[in-house]
Design an enzyme around this catalytic site. Structure first.
Site, short mmCIF file in Angstrom:
data_model
loop_
_atom_site.label_atom_id
_atom_site.label_comp_id
_atom_site.label_asym_id
_atom_site.label_seq_id
_atom_site.Cartn_x
_atom_site.Cartn_y
_atom_site.Cartn_z
N GLY A 54 65.92 -11.57 -5.24
CA GLY A 54 67.25 -10.97 -4.85
C GLY A 54 68.70 -13.27 -5.45
O GLY A 54 67.72 -13.98 -5.69
N SER A 55 69.91 -12.50 -5.11
CA SER A 55 70.85 -13.73 -5.16
C SER A 55 70.35 -14.80 -4.19
O SER A 55 69.58 -14.81 -3.21
CB SER A 55 71.83 -12.65 -5.22
OG SER A 55 72.27 -11.74 -6.18
N GLY A 56 71.20 -15.87 -5.17
CA GLY A 56 71.18 -16.70 -3.80
C GLY A 56 70.87 -18.16 -4.21
O GLY A 56 69.74 -19.36 -3.45
N HIS A 57 69.57 -17.95 -5.43
CA HIS A 57 68.51 -18.87 -5.81
C HIS A 57 69.02 -19.16 -7.00
O HIS A 57 68.51 -20.17 -7.79
CB HIS A 57 67.65 -18.69 -6.08
CG HIS A 57 66.69 -17.52 -4.62
ND1 HIS A 57 66.60 -18.63 -3.63
CD2 HIS A 57 66.08 -16.66 -4.45
CE1 HIS A 57 66.58 -17.40 -2.42
NE2 HIS A 57 65.80 -16.38 -2.94
N ASP A 111 60.27 -8.10 -3.50
CA ASP A 111 59.95 -7.52 -5.40
C ASP A 111 59.03 -7.16 -5.73
O ASP A 111 59.30 -6.39 -6.44
CB ASP A 111 59.89 -8.97 -5.80
CG ASP A 111 60.85 -9.98 -4.89
OD1 ASP A 111 61.95 -9.39 -5.20
OD2 ASP A 111 61.12 -11.37 -5.59
N HIS A 221 64.29 -18.44 1.87
CA HIS A 221 64.96 -17.88 2.23
C HIS A 221 64.86 -18.85 3.94
O HIS A 221 65.20 -17.82 4.27
CB HIS A 221 64.23 -16.65 2.44
CG HIS A 221 63.72 -15.15 0.93
ND1 HIS A 221 62.95 -15.84 0.23
CD2 HIS A 221 64.60 -15.71 -0.18
CE1 HIS A 221 62.62 -15.64 -1.35
NE2 HIS A 221 64.10 -14.91 -1.30
#
Length: 333
Positions: A54-57, A111, A221
């Site tokens: 996921g993006s955001g990391h 994932d 998250h």
């Protein structure tokens, strides 16, 4: 909360375009996907290495780690969302040069499911040989909202580095998998949050925390940690995080280690160096030799204020691979 974005629905798409436009000599994008590929992939005679999530990391969503000596491709999902299986399959097939592909997956249920499905699709459609390593370096919890078993967090970046160096050095698929697994097994991470993060679509904090509180043992998250306590001086926080990691790894006196003091997206570099200063003191007190220290933002949680501390115990093989040359949009040595 104000952000430098256009439409919240376009954040990931436009961010990936930005990475490619700034670093087109290193990476390219597969049209119609969130897949970023090493510009010259596939590389004849070389095992491919793929990761993502996921993006955001950022840059740990992995697009920042695509390039020479590290990943051959990264598959991004929407913010805090696993990438779709068909794009995982696209990435695996795109970087296969006939030597097989190692896929590094962070231990989150979404994932695991989507990457394994994508791997099966690639194997069926293109007869690609694959291997997997699931990262689970988070020492804080054995189970969480998002994972069965320990979560994969910032220590994943050490695994990317070791696997990419091994593949670049001519290791075959099984040997690349072996050394990546060794890196994962020798690595522990623990983090803290001073504030919540703010997702682009929601536009407000994902959890509530008082001004005088911190969360110890957080995920990336917004998952709860193992303890919520009053805010403490940096040295006490470093003592707790580093102490829990070292208790888990249990290195012998005289062992060599590499460390990451990682910002969660909203913490100034000056504060990270204050933590790193204390990490160095703790290692000295425990008769541990720090071989390499990384300080900066390697695996964030959007704009969260906080940090994580990662320790990897080294042997001669891991040291050599850690030193191997690398050039990606966010890493060069």
């Amino acid at each position: 909360m104000k952000k430098l974005i256009n439409d919240p629905e376009d954040v990931v798409d436009e961010s990936i375009d930005g990475v490619v436009s700034a670093h087109g000599d290193l990476v390219r994008r597969l049209p119609g996907t969130y897949v970023v590929v090493r510009e010259d992939a596939p590389i004849d005679g070389k095992v491919g290495v793929v990761s993502g999530g996921g993006s955001g990391h950022e840059p740990g969503g992995a697009t920042g780690y695509v390039g020479r000596g590290m990943l051959d491709a990264a598959v991004a999902g929407e913010v805090f969302t696993s990438p779709p299986a068909d794009e995982v399959s696209d990435a695996v097939r795109e970087v296969d040069a006939g030597e097989g592909v190692l896929v590094i997956i962070t231990n989150y249920e979404g994932d695991i499911m989507n990457f394994e499905t994508g791997i099966e699709m690639a194997e069926a459609d293109a007869d690609v040989e694959t291997a997997q390593v699931v990262t689970n370096d988070d020492v804080a919890v054995e189970e969480s909202t998002y994972s069965s078993g320990r979560r994969g967090v910032c220590g994943t970046i050490f695994v990317h580095k070791i696997a990419g160096a091994a593949a670049d050095s001519g290791y075959d698929l099984e040997e690349t998998r072996r050394v990546a697994q060794k890196a994962n097994d020798n690595t522990g991470t623990m983090g803290t949050a001073l504030t919540s993060c703010v997702t682009p679509e929601k536009g407000e904090p994902t959890f509530d925390i008082d001004e005088d509180e911190i969360e110890i043992g957080i995920g990336v998250h917004g998952e709860p940690g193992v303890e919520r306590t009053t805010h403490k001086p940096a040295d006490e926080i470093a003592d707790r995080l580093t102490g829990d990691v070292l208790e888990d790894l249990d290195p012998d006196p005289g062992a060599e280690v590499a460390t990451i003091v990682n910002g969660m997206g909203g913490t100034p570099l000056s504060e990270l160096y204050i933590l790193d200063r204390r990490v160095s003191q703790i290692l000295d007190d425990r008769d541990l030799d720090r071989y390499e220290a990384w300080v900066g933002e390697y695996f964030t949680s959007l704009d969260m204020q906080g940090a994580s501390i990662t320790v990897m115990e080294l042997d001669d093989e891991l040291k050599e691979l850690l030193d191997h040359p690398v050039e990606t949009p966010t890493m060069k040595q």
